[in-house]
Enzyme design. Structure first.
Site, short mmCIF file in Angstrom:
data_model
loop_
_atom_site.label_atom_id
_atom_site.label_comp_id
_atom_site.label_asym_id
_atom_site.label_seq_id
_atom_site.Cartn_x
_atom_site.Cartn_y
_atom_site.Cartn_z
N ARG A 52 -0.73 7.76 3.62
CA ARG A 52 0.29 6.71 3.54
C ARG A 52 1.67 7.27 3.84
NH1 ARG A 52 0.53 3.18 -1.89
NH2 ARG A 52 1.50 5.07 -2.70
N LYS A 151 6.34 2.85 2.54
CA LYS A 151 6.86 3.17 1.20
C LYS A 151 8.17 3.91 1.42
CE LYS A 151 5.28 4.90 -3.28
NZ LYS A 151 5.81 3.79 -4.08
N GLU A 184 3.78 -9.05 -5.16
CA GLU A 184 3.44 -7.92 -6.03
C GLU A 184 4.45 -7.87 -7.17
OE1 GLU A 184 3.85 -4.16 -3.97
OE2 GLU A 184 5.73 -4.76 -3.06
#
Ligand code: PMP
Length: 288
Positions: A52, A151, A184
């Site tokens: 990621r 991220k 989220e």
């Protein structure tokens, strides 16, 4: 308090772990990061976290100064230097030192920071009795404006929602997207249970592709529980049987109240408790 910090290519004392005020990580939030757990001396799902990280970096055209094998070695060295067997690793890659302009390509090399420390996000009693949340009025970043898979060091959208939570006397807020569907929580993924089936929003709703989310989906399916990824409405959160959040720091935590509506009987539900138990066993290297 960490005793050694990894900075670029080596371990340094915390006092020497400094970056420039011209670092675009500071000036613009231009960079990427990961939060990773260490359980029983083992780094949890390191390969998935590094994948990621490298994909987030690739998406913003940021070059990480070392490859995944070297980075794995740096992480291991940092854990050892700090004597961590159960803890948390924060891996940060900033764009590096540049000028005051936005342009990233004038920045010298990207910087690499690895911090290994201990963590407890929520008090233990919240895991036993469950946590309260609110619905944030701050809309989640549009997924086509900023892909939620990245991220990045830009967390202002989440911080605005976190402020709403703290102002309301709770620790987490649920964020909805531009269409009003659940995206989220500010630092966790959302799950509900209805009639024995688990539902979670798809990544395209504006959620980070959480590593804990993936592990928990897998653990649930191995228990024979159906997991469905589809858009969820606020109403569905209000009337669900169970509600829980997942995240590296939070692990699996039951939600027992949203916007003043009690969930189920006001205690973490049976599927939530089962998955928390299975997650603990899996994370600690015991078969789930
Ligand atoms: N969503 C956001 C916005 C996050 O920052 C995080 C990580 N704290 C998560 C979800 C959960 O992802 P993971 O399970 O990979 O920690």
């Amino acid at each position: 308090m960490a005793s050694k910090i990894w900075l670029d290519d080596t371990l340094v004392d915390p006092a020497d772990a400094v970056v420039s005020v011209f670092d675009h990580g500071l000036l613009y939030g231009d960079g990427v990061f990961e939060g990773i757990r260490v359980y029983n001396g083992r780094v949890f799902e390191l390969a998935a976290h590094l994948k990621r990280l490298y994909e987030s970096a690739r998406a913003i055209r940021l070059t990480i100064r070392m490859d995944a094998a070297q980075l794995t070695d740096a992480v291991e060295q940092t854990i050892r230097a700090n004597g961590i067997t159960d803890g948390y690793i924060r891996l940060v890659v900033t764009r590096g030192t540049g000028t005051l302009g936005l342009g990233p390509f004038g920045c010298k090399e990207s910087r690499l920071i690895i911090i290994a420390d201990r963590i407890q996000l929520y008090p233990e009693e919240m895991y036993v009795h469950g946590m309260k949340v609110i619905s944030a009025s701050t809309t989640r970043n549009h997924p086509l404006a900023l892909p939620p898979q990245i991220k990045s060091l830009n967390y202002l959208n989440n911080i605005l929602a976190k402020i709403e939570a703290l102002d309301s006397g709770v620790m987490e807020a649920i964020m909805y997207n531009h269409e009003g569907y659940v995206a989220e929580a500010t630092g966790d993924n959302v799950f509900i249970v209805r009639n024995g089936v688990i539902y979670t929003p798809p990544i395209s709703a504006g959620a980070l592709d959480g590593i804990t989310r993936r592990v928990v989906i897998d653990l649930a399916r191995r228990q024979g529980i159906t997991v469905v990824e589809r858009n969820l409405t606020r109403f569905e959160l209000y009337v669900c049987d169970e509600f829980f959040l997942t995240g590296t720091a939070a692990e699996v935590i039951g939600i027992v109240d949203i916007d003043g509506r009690a969930i189920g009987d006001g205690r973490p539900g049976p599927i939530t408790c089962l998955l928390r138990e299975k997650f603990f066993a899996y994370a600690h290297g015991k078969e789930a």
